[in-house]
Enzyme design. Structure first.
Site, short mmCIF file in Angstrom:
data_model
loop_
_atom_site.label_atom_id
_atom_site.label_comp_id
_atom_site.label_asym_id
_atom_site.label_seq_id
_atom_site.Cartn_x
_atom_site.Cartn_y
_atom_site.Cartn_z
N ASN A 1 39.93 139.57 -4.10
CA ASN A 1 41.04 138.97 -4.39
C ASN A 1 41.78 137.51 -4.13
O ASN A 1 41.07 136.96 -4.05
CB ASN A 1 41.69 139.65 -3.25
CG ASN A 1 40.90 139.06 -1.99
OD1 ASN A 1 40.49 139.30 -1.19
ND2 ASN A 1 41.81 137.97 -1.32
N GLU B 1 40.16 134.96 2.01
CA GLU B 1 41.52 136.19 3.12
C GLU B 1 41.97 134.79 3.71
O GLU B 1 43.02 134.54 4.80
CB GLU B 1 41.17 136.54 4.15
CG GLU B 1 41.50 138.59 3.35
CD GLU B 1 40.54 139.04 2.84
OE1 GLU B 1 40.73 139.31 1.78
OE2 GLU B 1 39.18 138.62 2.81
N ASP C 1 44.45 143.43 -2.58
CA ASP C 1 42.18 143.39 -2.00
C ASP C 1 41.32 144.27 -2.50
O ASP C 1 40.41 144.68 -2.12
CB ASP C 1 42.52 143.79 -0.83
CG ASP C 1 41.12 143.10 0.04
OD1 ASP C 1 40.86 141.66 -0.46
OD2 ASP C 1 40.43 143.48 1.23
#
Length: 708
Positions: free
Chosen positions: A292, A216, A337
């Site tokens: 992701n 992230e 995600d």
């Protein structure tokens, strides 16, 4: 080279022989059922052969999934569907970190080896609960800002007299199994990058396999193998191609680069390997899943083009060299995600009259996959939860049949889909019973909305998603234990829970499945039909998976207790509906006839909102809301409602004075895990965030919605 340990970077404790850290000792062993196994070997003999033949010493739990298959099935049956009702607490140990506890203890020759939040490792006598040693790697608490989902750790590994811990700040440390003293330590990440480690390492043939977390933020994912005796890096496989103007590390990266567009390498591309690793001793392959893409938004990450290998993929490598063998991309070009890091479980299944050597995964995206583990070919797939992002899987191509409206990067519109980024199944381990043929999945349904973040700018601190997203406020959430038939790809039975984010599962030859819940209990069910046989109030939520072991012929079940992880951090209102009321971290161990008691819960302080009056303009409050959502909500909860892991800022005493700015901009509470945000926020930004928090506190006080 292995880094040298200094006295400032480690802390270990070896208690005197009679010094215990327990609140309660085990009840008399004569009250428990005595079982026939007595085999014992020295801890120094933990190696590939011993793990492969783990059923010869069924009282041990030698690796994260008990065996290399990652099935989390135990052949022990001293605790069974006839006497599970007589289970009681044998002993417990309080932990010093009231955070999310996600680890699986190892049991080796009568000892338990446990990792807790902040990467602390402890060794206990498995029979009495006596603390043998404790090791604290002293992870800098300010490092917490680089972790998406709490300061958790999922377990240790064992090999040749050593216990291995992957620390939150990126070190792989080998500890002496007898004393807890460090043998060697290596830094596995770039210390300047927002990388963390939360994974349980795996060891085979003298190599420690380990990935990395952080997709992230701004990283390029990889998995690595280290020499188990020295810590020297043996090989590394990147999951995302680097700058195409430079030579590729291998042909796999050259192949992967053709599936990208734009300048993805400038922020790294993501693809972190933050959980599942599975070693196949027959093929000598190591399997792992990737996370992701970075950013989430496909249009920003790769101009909306390409599958973006190896994002959201399952990959097989040759374990000795790290050479690419095959991959299966679960969600091509993903932007929701949908990590593929959930448990990778090996089994031999009879499918259409033919025994197949398979790899199974209940993926975040809501589909249960069965792959040929030699070739990576898709054998079958079906949705195990209701979901709205895809109609199914095209068995000819192996690709999902997407509903067109889910590509928010293409439509430019917000869309609500099921599952969301927390998945139909997340990291909480599932188990498989070869006796019933069922996989036991901690399943959940959490709808989520996604849309383009039109004001997105890459940040050097905090998440980089280019996506505006959150839990759908108008749709219900669910959590349940699900028995899944992987051969026929259908549900066998389910047990509903109060909400999502429940614990992993354990299956045993006693026709039992064990699971803890977010409501604060641990349960035993019949493995064949789901009938509940036993429940114990753990006083706090259970998200970790149980395990089982035996000492002197007595079988025990152990589980870590402690509330935390992504769901309560981000979604306070929704997560509290799962039933959690307190956060008290412990290791709890049960046996038939156990008579130990937990102490009464201490009085809980009343949650009171007493904010200062609102003085900021609506424009300032709106600015603060946007900044809070970008930098603060992932830890302190959407809408400033805490999930009781981190402080609820609506009740913060710092709202009334300028210490607020010292905390946000100068790291005034960095030793408590709250880092400075001066890299991305200025004084006016911090003031706007405070104005928004004050606004939310006043609104909830006036409406009577003060409950956490």
């Amino acid at each position: 080279m292995p880094e040298k340990q200094s006295s400032a970077s480690i802390a270990f404790q070896t208690p005197r022989k009679n010094l215990h850290s327990l609140a309660v000792l085990a009840a008399c062993a004569t009250s428990a059922l005595v079982l026939p196994w007595t085999a014992h070997v020295q801890a120094a003999e933990v190696n590939t052969a011993r793990i492969v033949h783990a059923d010869k010493t069924p009282g041990d739990w030698l690796t994260y999934g008990r065996t290399y298959s990652e099935q989390r099935f135990s052949p022990l049956k001293g605790i069974n569907d006839k006497n599970a009702k007589d289970l009681g607490l044998a002993w417990y140990a309080n932990l010093e970190t009231n955070r999310g506890q996600e680890g699986t203890p190892l049991a080796i020759d009568g000892k338990l080896f446990v990792s807790t939040a902040w990467s602390i490792v402890k060794a206990y006598d498995g029979k009495t609960g006596a603390l043998l040693w404790s090791y604290d790697p002293l992870v800098p608490r300010a490092k917490g800002v680089d972790g998406c989902c709490d300061f958790v750790n999922r377990g240790v590994a064992a090999w040749n007299g050593k216990i291995y811990i992957a620390t939150f700040d990126g070190r792989l440390i080998a500890l002496d199994e007898k004393t807890g003293k460090p043998v060697w330590s290596v830094l596995t990440v770039d210390p300047k990058a927002p990388m963390t480690l939360t994974q349980a390492p795996r060891v085979a043939n003298g190599r420690v396999f380990l990935g990395v977390s952080g997709a992230e933020y701004h990283i390029r994912g990889y998995t690595s193998a280290y020499d188990a005796e020295t810590g020297k890096l043996d090989w590394r496989f990147y999951t995302i191609p680097g700058d195409p103007s430079k030579p590729f590390e291998n042909k796999a990266m050259e192949m992967a680069a053709k599936t990208w567009d734009g300048e993805w390498w400038k922020v790294g591309g993501g693809g972190s390997v933050w959980d599942a690793i599975s070693y196949d001793p027959e093929l000598n392959y190591v399997y792992f899943g990737t996370g992701n893409g970075l950013e989430w938004n496909h249009a920003v990450r790769s101009r909306g083009e390409g599958d973006n290998l190896f994002v959201s993929s399952i990959i097989a490598l040759k374990a000795d060299t790290g050479e690419y063998v095959w991959h299966y991309q679960v969600t091509p070009g993903e932007e929701w995600d949908y990590d593929a890091v959930q448990q990778l479980m090996q089994a031999d299944l009879k499918i259409y009259g033919r025994t197949r050597k398979v790899l199974m995964q209940a993926n975040k995206n809501g589909f249960f996959y069965v792959l040929d583990r030699k070739t990576g070919k898709l054998i079958s797939a079906n949705n195990f939860i209701p979901q709205t992002w895809a109609k199914g899987i095209d068995m000819r191509t192996g690709r999902p049949i997407e509903n067109p409206e889910v590509r928010y990067d293409q439509t430019g519109k917000q869309v609500t889909i099921l599952p969301g980024p927390l998945g139909g199944h997340s990291w909480q381990a599932m188990s498989y019973s070869p006796k019933t043929g069922f996989v036991y999945i901690p399943t959940q349904e959490i709808p989520w909305f996604y849309g383009p973040d039109k004001n997105y700018k890459t940040q050097v601190q905090g998440w980089n998603l280019a996506t505006a997203s959150g839990a759908s406020p108008d749709q219900p959430v669910k959590g349940y234990l699900q028995a899944w038939d992987p051969v026929n790809q259908k549900e066998a039975w389910r047990v509903p829970h109060r909400g999502p984010w429940n614990g992993g599962t354990l299956a045993t030859a006693g026709n039992l499945v064990f699971q803890g819940t977010a409501a604060g209990d641990i349960n035993a069910y019949r493995a064949d039909n789901g009938q509940q046989l036993w429940l114990f109030d753990t006083q706090s939520a259970v998200i970790a998976p149980p395990m089982t072991y035996a000492v002197d012929g007595v079988q025990y079940v152990a589980v870590l207790v402690g509330w935390g992880g992504a769901y309560p951090l981000m979604e306070g209102v929704n997560s509290n509906a799962s039933g959690n009321l307190r956060n008290i971290s412990r290791l709890m161990v049960f046996k038939v006839g156990g008579t130990a008691k937990l102490p009464p819960l201490p009085p809980e302080s009343k949650f009171v909102l007493n904010p200062p009056p609102e003085t900021a303009s609506p424009e300032t409050v709106a600015k603060g809301e946007a900044l809070f959502d970008q930098f603060c909500a992932v830890c302190h909860g959407g809408g400033v409602v805490s999930g009781r892991v981190n402080p609820d800022l609506r009740a913060s005493r710092f709202l009334k004075d300028d210490a607020w700015f010292d905390i946000l901009l100068k790291g005034g509470l960095q030793n408590a895990g709250m880092a400075s945000f001066a890299k991305v926020l200025n004084h006016d930004d911090a003031a706007a965030i405070r104005a928004y928090v004050i606004h939310r506190a006043n609104v909830d006080k006036d409406t009577g919605n003060a409950a956490q």
